[in-house]
Design a protein around this motif. Structure first.
Motif, mmCIF file in Angstrom:
data_model
loop_
_atom_site.group_PDB
_atom_site.id
_atom_site.type_symbol
_atom_site.label_atom_id
_atom_site.label_comp_id
_atom_site.label_asym_id
_atom_site.label_seq_id
_atom_site.Cartn_x
_atom_site.Cartn_y
_atom_site.Cartn_z
ATOM 1 N N GLY A 211 0.776 -1.288 -0.029
ATOM 2 C CA GLY A 211 -0.056 0.110 -0.003
ATOM 3 C C GLY A 211 0.889 1.372 -0.026
ATOM 4 N N SER A 212 0.295 2.455 -0.366
ATOM 5 C CA SER A 212 0.699 3.584 -0.419
ATOM 6 C C SER A 212 1.641 4.102 0.763
ATOM 7 C CB SER A 212 -0.021 4.691 -0.852
ATOM 8 O OG SER A 212 -1.081 5.019 -0.081
ATOM 9 N N THR A 213 0.980 3.691 2.018
ATOM 10 C CA THR A 213 1.624 4.288 3.327
ATOM 11 C C THR A 213 1.869 2.850 4.110
ATOM 12 O OG1 THR A 213 -0.479 4.191 4.467
ATOM 13 C CG2 THR A 213 0.287 6.427 3.594
ATOM 14 N N PHE A 214 2.064 1.658 3.297
ATOM 15 C CA PHE A 214 2.556 0.419 4.105
ATOM 16 C C PHE A 214 1.443 -0.104 5.068
ATOM 17 C CE2 PHE A 214 6.260 2.580 2.194
ATOM 18 C CZ PHE A 214 6.983 1.603 1.782
ATOM 19 N N PHE A 215 0.318 0.322 4.965
ATOM 20 C CA PHE A 215 -0.705 -0.358 5.684
ATOM 21 C C PHE A 215 -1.612 -1.046 5.330
ATOM 22 C CE2 PHE A 215 -4.344 1.052 8.829
ATOM 23 C CZ PHE A 215 -3.723 0.990 9.781
ATOM 24 N N ALA A 216 -1.461 -1.730 4.123
ATOM 25 C CA ALA A 216 -2.503 -2.828 3.558
ATOM 26 C C ALA A 216 -2.319 -3.998 4.624
ATOM 27 C CB ALA A 216 -1.887 -3.160 2.141
ATOM 28 N N GLY A 217 -3.452 -4.471 4.481
ATOM 29 C CA GLY A 217 -3.757 -5.856 5.224
ATOM 30 C C GLY A 217 -3.990 -5.643 6.793
ATOM 31 N N GLU A 218 -4.268 -4.469 7.050
ATOM 32 C CA GLU A 218 -4.705 -4.002 8.522
ATOM 33 C C GLU A 218 -6.015 -4.133 8.512
ATOM 34 O OE1 GLU A 218 -2.835 -3.951 11.183
ATOM 35 O OE2 GLU A 218 -0.784 -3.540 10.105
ATOM 36 N N VAL A 219 -6.714 -5.543 8.296
ATOM 37 C CA VAL A 219 -8.019 -5.751 8.266
ATOM 38 C C VAL A 219 -8.813 -5.458 9.481
ATOM 39 C CG1 VAL A 219 -7.784 -7.227 6.213
ATOM 40 C CG2 VAL A 219 -7.665 -8.152 8.580
ATOM 41 N N SER A 220 -8.182 -5.399 10.389
ATOM 42 C CA SER A 220 -8.868 -4.988 11.767
ATOM 43 C C SER A 220 -9.903 -3.991 11.844
ATOM 44 C CB SER A 220 -7.851 -4.717 13.006
ATOM 45 O OG SER A 220 -7.232 -5.766 13.529
ATOM 46 N N PHE A 221 -9.643 -2.749 10.874
ATOM 47 C CA PHE A 221 -10.144 -1.679 10.767
ATOM 48 C C PHE A 221 -11.480 -1.739 9.571
ATOM 49 C CE2 PHE A 221 -5.889 -0.575 12.366
ATOM 50 C CZ PHE A 221 -6.311 0.358 13.374
ATOM 51 N N VAL A 222 -11.279 -2.694 9.052
ATOM 52 C CA VAL A 222 -12.530 -2.713 8.012
ATOM 53 C C VAL A 222 -13.887 -2.778 8.353
ATOM 54 C CG1 VAL A 222 -13.252 -4.545 6.244
ATOM 55 C CG2 VAL A 222 -10.798 -4.040 6.498
ATOM 56 N N PRO A 223 -14.890 -1.659 8.274
ATOM 57 C CA PRO A 223 -16.085 -1.588 8.593
ATOM 58 C C PRO A 223 -17.141 -2.686 7.977
ATOM 59 C CG PRO A 223 -15.713 -0.019 7.177
ATOM 60 C CD PRO A 223 -14.239 -0.979 7.163
ATOM 61 N N LEU A 224 -16.963 -3.889 8.412
ATOM 62 C CA LEU A 224 -17.790 -4.961 7.943
ATOM 63 C C LEU A 224 -19.256 -4.699 8.258
ATOM 64 C CD1 LEU A 224 -15.622 -8.204 7.793
ATOM 65 C CD2 LEU A 224 -16.327 -6.548 5.930
ATOM 66 N N PHE A 230 -14.251 -5.208 11.754
ATOM 67 C CA PHE A 230 -14.074 -6.646 11.747
ATOM 68 C C PHE A 230 -13.580 -7.132 13.136
ATOM 69 C CE2 PHE A 230 -10.613 -9.994 10.577
ATOM 70 C CZ PHE A 230 -11.940 -10.930 10.335
ATOM 71 N N LEU A 231 -12.446 -6.398 13.636
ATOM 72 C CA LEU A 231 -11.857 -6.596 14.926
ATOM 73 C C LEU A 231 -12.877 -6.831 15.911
ATOM 74 C CD1 LEU A 231 -9.529 -7.109 16.851
ATOM 75 C CD2 LEU A 231 -9.078 -4.739 17.017
ATOM 76 N N GLN A 232 -14.035 -5.737 16.149
ATOM 77 C CA GLN A 232 -14.611 -5.724 17.012
ATOM 78 C C GLN A 232 -15.746 -6.775 17.151
ATOM 79 O OE1 GLN A 232 -16.174 -1.709 16.199
ATOM 80 N NE2 GLN A 232 -14.995 -0.882 17.823
ATOM 81 N N ALA A 233 -16.280 -7.253 15.743
ATOM 82 C CA ALA A 233 -17.142 -8.427 15.567
ATOM 83 C C ALA A 233 -16.524 -9.636 15.979
ATOM 84 C CB ALA A 233 -17.338 -8.331 14.054
ATOM 85 N N GLN A 235 -13.976 -9.980 18.360
ATOM 86 C CA GLN A 235 -14.137 -9.881 19.678
ATOM 87 C C GLN A 235 -15.344 -10.251 20.411
ATOM 88 O OE1 GLN A 235 -12.314 -5.877 20.484
ATOM 89 N NE2 GLN A 235 -10.189 -6.717 20.552
ATOM 90 N N GLN A 236 -16.183 -9.690 19.820
ATOM 91 C CA GLN A 236 -17.643 -10.139 20.395
ATOM 92 C C GLN A 236 -18.075 -11.557 20.305
ATOM 93 O OE1 GLN A 236 -20.340 -7.443 18.410
ATOM 94 N NE2 GLN A 236 -19.430 -5.474 19.119
ATOM 95 N N GLU A 237 -17.600 -12.190 19.367
ATOM 96 C CA GLU A 237 -18.011 -13.409 19.040
ATOM 97 C C GLU A 237 -17.296 -14.349 19.792
ATOM 98 O OE1 GLU A 237 -20.393 -16.532 17.337
ATOM 99 O OE2 GLU A 237 -20.516 -14.702 17.111
ATOM 100 N N LYS A 238 -16.061 -14.183 20.166
ATOM 101 C CA LYS A 238 -15.129 -14.804 20.879
ATOM 102 C C LYS A 238 -15.624 -14.772 22.411
ATOM 103 C CE LYS A 238 -10.829 -15.492 18.109
ATOM 104 N NZ LYS A 238 -9.352 -15.242 18.183
#
Length: 320
Positions: A211-224, A230-233, A235-238
């Motif tokens: 990525g342009s700022t070397f942040f690609a792959g940080e899927v925790s922040f994806v608002p699914l 994604f991270l919060q979802a 954590q809630q299930e676990k």
């Protein structure tokens, strides 16, 4: 000498003429370099080539013990490392306490002990659970001692040995790609829920996507979801069931299929069971047509991670 080293390792043995053709270097230059490498013990003479009517040419082989590599990955609860030769043969493999809480001083002291035991180490690769730009760790939550740390620069200045620092998931997807022998046109995503939160490594046409700022792959922040990431979802299930949230994983798989359309998505075999694959596929098809979904594969994340670091360290060594 990089071209000669790579050619000898790939070919097993070669004459000077073979090396000229393979590396694209003139015969006088190859002769000079091979003579220098033979005197230092980096290459060995391996007998004469078969006769083709003229003078039989000398064949050479690379000495895989001439330079060793070190690969290290830093995790929440442990540090895992391997020392290996230029053929990838492991000389030592082990683990010790995690250095992420103790900081760079403890890591450098331990590394010095390893280098003293293996003085032929000529290159190293470090893997970290964070975002990395040109050897500097700029995003690594919960580990303040490594935040904004130029680990590559510190290591190289202290020990005079070239190094690489890489994000854990980038190294894992690269290691999987190399171990599985996929072609350069292969695209893949590696999903790991992990001790330090979920992450993904992305590979498109054989190249890691940073990525342009070397942040690609940080899927925790994806608002699914509307109200959580994604991270919060996850954590809630676990918290409720103590198991991986397959619905959230399926949404992420569908998102990756629509965005980069990879051939394959890899999951850690210790986090998922083969019986869950049909469930993930079924859930993903709610969002993306089945014919566009990637193949889902299970693999050993630790082995892929270490192999990826080994691959990076070896590349660095051969260019030194």
């Amino acid at each position: 000498m990089h071209g000669i080293r790579v050619a000898l390792l790939q070919m097993g043995s070669a004459t000077k003429a073979n090396l000229c053709d393979r590396a694209g270097i003139s015969f006088p230059t190859v002769s000079k370099m091979v003579s220098r490498m033979e005197k230092s013990g980096e290459v060995f003479a391996a007998g004469l080539d078969e006769s083709s009517g003229g003078r039989r040419a000398q064949r050479y082989v690379y000495n895989p013990e001439y330079m060793l590599g070190l690969s290290v990955f830093l995790e929440k609860n442990e540090t895992v490392y391997t020392v290996f030769n230029c053929l990838g043969e492991v000389k030592e493999h082990g683990s010790c306490k995690s250095f992420l809480q103790d900081g760079k001083g403890a890591l450098m002291a331990w590394t010095q002990e390893v280098l003293e035991r293996f003085p032929k180490i000529s290159g190293a690769a470090f893997g970290v659970p964070g975002s990395v730009e040109k050897g500097r760790i700029f995003f690594i939550p919960d580990y303040e001692g490594f935040q904004n740390l130029d680990l590559q620069g510190i290591f190289e200045e202290r020990f005079g040995i070239p190094a690489v620092v890489e994000n854990d998931m980038n190294a894992a997807v690269l290691g999987y790609h190399d171990r599985s022998g996929k072609g350069m046109d292969h695209s893949a995503a590696y999903i790991y829920t992990g001790e330090n939160g979920p992450g993904a490594g992305l590979l498109v046409n054989g190249n890691v996507v940073r990525g342009s700022t070397f942040f690609a792959g940080e899927v925790s922040f994806v608002p699914l979801y509307d109200e959580c990431s994604f991270l919060q979802a996850m954590q809630q299930e676990k918290d409720r069931k103590g198991i991986v949230n397959l619905k959230a994983i399926s949404r992420l798989i569908a998102s990756l299929a629509a965005i980069i359309n990879p051939h394959e998505i890899i999951l850690n075999h210790k986090e998922f069971h083969v019986s869950q694959i049909p469930v993930l596929i079924k859930e993903s098809t709610k969002y993306v047509p089945k014919e566009h979904l990637p193949e889902l594969a299970l693999s050993d994340w630790r082995e892929d991670y270490l192999h990826g670091l080994q691959y990076l360290a070896l590349k660095r060594i051969l260019r030194s």
